[in-house]
Design a protein around this motif. Structure first.
Motif: not given
Length: 130
Positions: A62-89
């Motif tokens: 999903l995220l690579p396709a969405l970034a290509k389509a113009g959703g870079e800001t939301l994709v970055k937020r999603t990836l940042d939150e995934h990283a923080e959730l992984r770290a907290l886990n």
């Protein structure tokens, strides 16, 4: 919310994440070290079997396709939150109530963000026929 078929399974998986966030919230709010430890153990197990595979599908498909389509800001937020959730886990093994609380809040807010913003944008940009 009606979802495009490509997003339906991801949306269903969000229900599991919300239940997990709720359980983490109850345990952290209790202040009980045993409840916090048990919740942390459950999160570690479910993270590996449910959350991580969910993140991988989003990050691979999903995220690579969405970034290509113009959703870079939301994709970055999603990836940042995934990283923080992984770290907290990874940090939950210490059964820290404040970390468990942060995990609960972030997971809940992350799911809400994906449902209300990320998936809506994905439907508009990637599946306009929805």
């Amino acid at each position: 919310m009606k979802r495009h078929a490509a997003l339906q399974q991801l949306s269903r998986e969000h229900h599991i994440a919300l239940k997990l966030a709720r359980q983490a919230r109850f345990a952290s709010d209790s202040g009980n070290p045993t409840a916090i430890g048990e919740a942390a153990e459950k999160i570690n197990a479910l993270f590996a079997e449910a959350l991580e595979p969910h993140f991988q599908v989003e990050e691979t498909d999903l995220l690579p396709a969405l970034a290509k389509a113009g959703g870079e800001t939301l994709v970055k937020r999603t990836l940042d939150e995934h990283a923080e959730l992984r770290a907290l886990n990874q940090q939950l093994s210490a059964a820290d109530g404040s970390k468990l609380s942060r995990f609960a809040t972030l997971l809940n807010d992350h799911v809400r963000f994906e449902e209300r913003e990320l998936f809506e944008l994905a439907q508009d940009l990637l599946y306009p026929e929805h």
